[in-house]
Design a protein around this motif. Structure first.
Motif, PDB file in Angstrom:
ATOM      1  N   GLY A 127       8.313 -11.257   5.621  1.00 55.41           N
ATOM      2  CA  GLY A 127       8.639 -12.529   4.990  1.00 55.41           C
ATOM      3  C   GLY A 127       8.114 -12.609   3.574  1.00 55.41           C
ATOM      4  N   GLY A 128       8.505 -13.673   2.888  1.00 59.98           N
ATOM      5  CA  GLY A 128       8.052 -13.902   1.521  1.00 59.98           C
ATOM      6  C   GLY A 128       7.057 -15.044   1.448  1.00 59.98           C
ATOM      7  N   LEU A 129       7.009 -15.676   0.300  1.00 58.40           N
ATOM      8  CA  LEU A 129       6.133 -16.822   0.075  1.00 58.40           C
ATOM      9  C   LEU A 129       6.969 -18.098   0.101  1.00 58.40           C
ATOM     10  N   ILE A 130       6.556 -19.076   0.906  1.00 61.60           N
ATOM     11  CA  ILE A 130       7.196 -20.384   0.956  1.00 61.60           C
ATOM     12  C   ILE A 130       6.135 -21.429   0.641  1.00 61.60           C
ATOM     13  N   ASN A 131       6.313 -22.131  -0.486  1.00 62.98           N
ATOM     14  CA  ASN A 131       5.323 -23.123  -0.931  1.00 62.98           C
ATOM     15  C   ASN A 131       3.916 -22.527  -0.993  1.00 62.98           C
ATOM     16  N   GLY A 132       3.852 -21.296  -1.463  1.00 60.07           N
ATOM     17  CA  GLY A 132       2.563 -20.632  -1.631  1.00 60.07           C
ATOM     18  C   GLY A 132       1.974 -20.055  -0.368  1.00 60.07           C
ATOM     19  N   VAL A 133       2.678 -20.163   0.756  1.00 56.44           N
ATOM     20  CA  VAL A 133       2.171 -19.658   2.035  1.00 56.44           C
ATOM     21  C   VAL A 133       2.928 -18.392   2.405  1.00 56.44           C
ATOM     22  N   TYR A 134       2.185 -17.296   2.599  1.00 61.79           N
ATOM     23  CA  TYR A 134       2.809 -16.030   2.954  1.00 61.79           C
ATOM     24  C   TYR A 134       3.242 -16.063   4.415  1.00 61.79           C
ATOM     25  N   GLN A 135       4.425 -15.511   4.683  1.00 61.54           N
ATOM     26  CA  GLN A 135       5.051 -15.684   5.983  1.00 61.54           C
ATOM     27  C   GLN A 135       4.759 -14.571   6.996  1.00 61.54           C
ATOM     28  N   THR A 136       4.131 -13.478   6.578  1.00 63.71           N
ATOM     29  CA  THR A 136       3.871 -12.375   7.507  1.00 63.71           C
ATOM     30  C   THR A 136       2.395 -12.005   7.457  1.00 63.71           C
ATOM     31  N   ALA A 137       1.657 -12.437   8.452  1.00 64.60           N
ATOM     32  CA  ALA A 137       0.215 -12.185   8.493  1.00 64.60           C
ATOM     33  C   ALA A 137      -0.063 -10.687   8.499  1.00 64.60           C
ATOM     34  N   GLY A 138      -1.061 -10.287   7.727  1.00 65.14           N
ATOM     35  CA  GLY A 138      -1.518  -8.905   7.746  1.00 65.14           C
ATOM     36  C   GLY A 138      -0.863  -7.997   6.726  1.00 65.14           C
ATOM     37  N   LYS A 139       0.327  -8.340   6.271  1.00 64.49           N
ATOM     38  CA  LYS A 139       1.040  -7.471   5.335  1.00 64.49           C
ATOM     39  C   LYS A 139       0.699  -7.871   3.904  1.00 64.49           C
ATOM     40  N   GLN A 140      -0.605  -7.799   3.584  1.00 65.57           N
ATOM     41  CA  GLN A 140      -1.067  -8.180   2.258  1.00 65.57           C
ATOM     42  C   GLN A 140      -2.391  -7.487   1.966  1.00 65.57           C
ATOM     43  N   LYS A 141      -2.780  -7.461   0.703  1.00 66.16           N
ATOM     44  CA  LYS A 141      -4.045  -6.875   0.295  1.00 66.16           C
ATOM     45  C   LYS A 141      -4.618  -7.698  -0.838  1.00 66.16           C
ATOM     46  N   ASP A 142      -5.829  -8.208  -0.650  1.00 74.13           N
ATOM     47  CA  ASP A 142      -6.507  -9.013  -1.660  1.00 74.13           C
ATOM     48  C   ASP A 142      -7.329  -8.091  -2.555  1.00 74.13           C
TER      49      ASP A 142
ATOM     50  N   PRO B  95      23.894   4.788  10.160  1.00 78.14           N
ATOM     51  CA  PRO B  95      22.733   5.506   9.638  1.00 78.14           C
ATOM     52  C   PRO B  95      21.748   4.521   9.009  1.00 78.14           C
ATOM     53  N   ALA B  96      20.463   4.774   9.199  1.00 77.57           N
ATOM     54  CA  ALA B  96      19.449   3.839   8.707  1.00 77.57           C
ATOM     55  C   ALA B  96      18.206   4.604   8.287  1.00 77.57           C
ATOM     56  N   ILE B  97      17.651   4.215   7.140  1.00 77.41           N
ATOM     57  CA  ILE B  97      16.400   4.801   6.664  1.00 77.41           C
ATOM     58  C   ILE B  97      15.450   3.682   6.266  1.00 77.41           C
ATOM     59  N   LEU B  98      14.169   4.014   6.267  1.00 74.69           N
ATOM     60  CA  LEU B  98      13.129   3.071   5.851  1.00 74.69           C
ATOM     61  C   LEU B  98      12.277   3.769   4.809  1.00 74.69           C
ATOM     62  N   THR B  99      12.154   3.158   3.628  1.00 74.36           N
ATOM     63  CA  THR B  99      11.333   3.750   2.572  1.00 74.36           C
ATOM     64  C   THR B  99       9.993   3.027   2.484  1.00 74.36           C
ATOM     65  N   GLU B 100       8.937   3.818   2.368  1.00 77.27           N
ATOM     66  CA  GLU B 100       7.569   3.312   2.171  1.00 77.27           C
ATOM     67  C   GLU B 100       7.148   3.697   0.760  1.00 77.27           C
ATOM     68  N   ASN B 101       7.082   2.685  -0.106  1.00 74.66           N
ATOM     69  CA  ASN B 101       6.923   2.902  -1.541  1.00 74.66           C
ATOM     70  C   ASN B 101       5.478   2.668  -1.977  1.00 74.66           C
ATOM     71  N   PHE B 102       4.740   3.760  -2.069  1.00 76.71           N
ATOM     72  CA  PHE B 102       3.334   3.734  -2.458  1.00 76.71           C
ATOM     73  C   PHE B 102       2.502   2.935  -1.451  1.00 76.71           C
ATOM     74  N   PHE B 103       1.196   2.827  -1.730  1.00 83.27           N
ATOM     75  CA  PHE B 103       0.259   2.249  -0.765  1.00 83.27           C
ATOM     76  C   PHE B 103      -0.405   1.010  -1.361  1.00 83.27           C
ATOM     77  N   MET B 104      -0.223  -0.107  -0.697  1.00 85.74           N
ATOM     78  CA  MET B 104      -0.778  -1.362  -1.197  1.00 85.74           C
ATOM     79  C   MET B 104      -2.304  -1.378  -1.178  1.00 85.74           C
ATOM     80  N   ASP B 105      -2.934  -0.514  -0.345  1.00 85.94           N
ATOM     81  CA  ASP B 105      -4.399  -0.475  -0.278  1.00 85.94           C
ATOM     82  C   ASP B 105      -4.981   0.680  -1.093  1.00 85.94           C
ATOM     83  N   ASN B 106      -4.179   1.251  -1.964  1.00 85.69           N
ATOM     84  CA  ASN B 106      -4.649   2.254  -2.913  1.00 85.69           C
ATOM     85  C   ASN B 106      -4.657   1.605  -4.297  1.00 85.69           C
TER      86      ASN B 106
END
Length: 199
Positions: free
Chosen positions: A10-25, A153-164
């Motif tokens: 999810g994205g941000l709605i009114n400043g609230v992130y919609q997917t817990a855990g998928k973030q890095k402070d 056919p379906a692929i998933l790309t992982e683009n760099f590391f948010m915790d690096n």
């Protein structure tokens, strides 16, 4: 050829992130929200595909998080013979660089994944392409629900590391870095169209 675009989480709605855990402070350097990044990349891809008159559908255009089952159902209404699904993500868990995933075994997704891996190295020759050549090609294989359940056919790309921190500061959180990520995805899509979906 129809490109089905999936901005993971999810994205941000009114400043609230919609997917817990998928973030890095990163403290004073800001907070990285994966869903926001994924949407920025997909929106940039859409802008270029529109100019190139390549057909696409964003299967998760809203900011709220959409269940995987809903994403699959939305994708599977399209003809599996002339469509492929591209799910955009950013990685975590230690490491650096780029990965592209398909499901296990030889499938119609494998040559698409190879094209995306090559396009990444052309745009980022100095960065790590994280590969798994056990089956003879560069894609990594995992039984991700989205990849298993879609008909095309379906692929998933992982683009760099948010915790690096280097990946974050150089690519994920800069306009230039994001544009380069958009560019190599679009270059790969064009190659897929020209090589695999000739009319």
């Amino acid at each position: 050829m129809l490109v089905l675009l999936d901005n993971g989480h999810g994205g941000l709605i009114n400043g609230v992130y919609q997917t817990a855990g998928k973030q890095k402070d990163w403290g004073e350097n800001g907070v990285f929200y994966e869903g926001e990044f994924n949407r920025a990349i997909v929106n940039g891809i859409i802008e270029q595909l529109t100019r190139l008159t390549i057909s696409y559908v964003n299967i998760a255009p809203k900011y709220r998080d959409v269940t995987l089952r809903t994403r699959v159902n939305r994708a599977n209404v399209y003809n599996s013979n002339n469509a492929f699904l591209l799910s955009i993500h950013s990685n975590a868990g230690g490491g650096s660089g780029f990965e592209v995933f398909t499901t296990p075994g030889e499938t119609r997704s494998d040559p698409i994944a190879t094209i995306f891996g090559i396009a990444f190295k052309e745009e980022f020759p100095e960065q790590t392409l994280r590969t798994h050549y056990n089956d003879g090609d560069l894609d990594k294989e995992h039984r991700f629900y989205l990849l298993r359940k879609t008909n095309m056919p379906a692929i998933l790309t992982e683009n760099f590391f948010m915790d690096n921190v280097k990946d974050f500061q150089t690519f994920l959180n800069t306009r230039e870095g994001r544009q380069r990520i958009i560019n190599f995805h679009v270059n790969a899509i064009v190659t897929v169209k020209n090589n695999l979906y000739k009319t």
